[in-house]
Write a protein that holds these residues in place. Structure first.
Motif, PDB file in Angstrom:
ATOM      1  N   GLN A   1       0.858  -1.179   0.000  1.00 15.71           N
ATOM      2  CA  GLN A   1       0.000   0.000   0.000  1.00 15.71           C
ATOM      3  C   GLN A   1       0.894   1.229   0.000  1.00 15.71           C
ATOM      4  O   GLN A   1       1.636   1.450   0.961  1.00 15.71           O
ATOM      5  CB  GLN A   1      -0.903   0.020   1.230  1.00 15.71           C
ATOM      6  N   PRO A   2       0.856   2.024  -1.057  1.00 19.91           N
ATOM      7  CA  PRO A   2       1.737   3.197  -1.126  1.00 19.91           C
ATOM      8  C   PRO A   2       1.282   4.282  -0.153  1.00 19.91           C
ATOM      9  O   PRO A   2       0.113   4.354   0.225  1.00 19.91           O
ATOM     10  CB  PRO A   2       1.580   3.672  -2.573  1.00 19.91           C
TER      11      PRO A   2
ATOM     12  N   ASP B   1       1.222   7.549   6.124  1.00 21.25           N
ATOM     13  CA  ASP B   1       2.242   6.503   6.087  1.00 21.25           C
ATOM     14  C   ASP B   1       1.529   5.174   6.327  1.00 21.25           C
ATOM     15  O   ASP B   1       1.080   4.898   7.438  1.00 21.25           O
ATOM     16  CB  ASP B   1       3.297   6.763   7.162  1.00 21.25           C
ATOM     17  N   GLN B   2       1.423   4.382   5.270  1.00 25.21           N
ATOM     18  CA  GLN B   2       0.654   3.134   5.355  1.00 25.21           C
ATOM     19  C   GLN B   2       1.335   2.103   6.248  1.00 25.21           C
ATOM     20  O   GLN B   2       0.662   1.318   6.907  1.00 25.21           O
ATOM     21  CB  GLN B   2       0.424   2.546   3.963  1.00 25.21           C
ATOM     22  N   ALA B   3       2.670   2.105   6.279  1.00 22.90           N
ATOM     23  CA  ALA B   3       3.370   1.112   7.094  1.00 22.90           C
ATOM     24  C   ALA B   3       3.161   1.374   8.580  1.00 22.90           C
ATOM     25  O   ALA B   3       2.946   0.449   9.356  1.00 22.90           O
ATOM     26  CB  ALA B   3       4.858   1.130   6.762  1.00 22.90           C
TER      27      ALA B   3
END
Length: 152
Positions: free
Chosen positions: A30-31, A82-84
């Motif tokens: 996921q960007p 920020d997906q992470a």
């Protein structure tokens, strides 16, 4: 012709269960999502009271919102998801003019303290790409143990 026995059925059920449990471990990429105007601290350092609208426009770019009822107010908004880390960072800068001159800058930064701002992540931007350190671990057991160096 394949004959389905209880032993074959158990093996098929076990293989299906393994496949399902492994598929739950895979997370698609996921960007990060960026919206609005990138607001660099280095750009904010160049802003001075008394600047014309054209000078502010040159430094900060086109504002995200120009109030239709008050054309003397420009709003710059930036959001990055920020997906992470599942975190969202936001910045909002409001620029106020009297006539054609900048008189006030409010929001996440005070123009009086703009010279003390540390470089932001966006300040590392070059050519539309944010330069970051690699986040991928070294691949392979021999590389991690130092026996084989793939970087040469």
């Amino acid at each position: 012709m394949i004959i389905l026995t209880s032993k074959n059925a158990k093996l098929i059920a076990l293989a299906a269960a393994c496949a399902l449990s492994l598929s739950a471990c895979i997370r698609p990429y996921q960007p990060d999502i960026q919206q609005g105007n990138i607001i660099n601290n280095s750009d904010l350092r160049e802003i001075r009271y008394g600047m014309s609208k054209q000078e502010v426009l040159f430094i900060l770019g086109t504002p995200m919102v120009i109030d239709p009822f008050n054309e003397q107010r420009w709003d710059y908004f930036y959001s990055k998801r920020d997906q992470a880390k599942k975190e969202t960072s936001q910045r909002l800068i409001t620029v106020l003019f009297e006539g054609n001159k900048l008189v006030k800058l409010t929001g996440d930064v005070d123009l009086a303290n703009v010279q003390q701002l540390e470089p932001s992540t966006e300040d590392k931007q070059h050519g539309g790409t944010v330069i970051t350190e690699p986040t991928q671990p070294e691949k392979g057991l021999l590389n991690r143990l130092g026996i084989l160096d793939s970087r040469n």
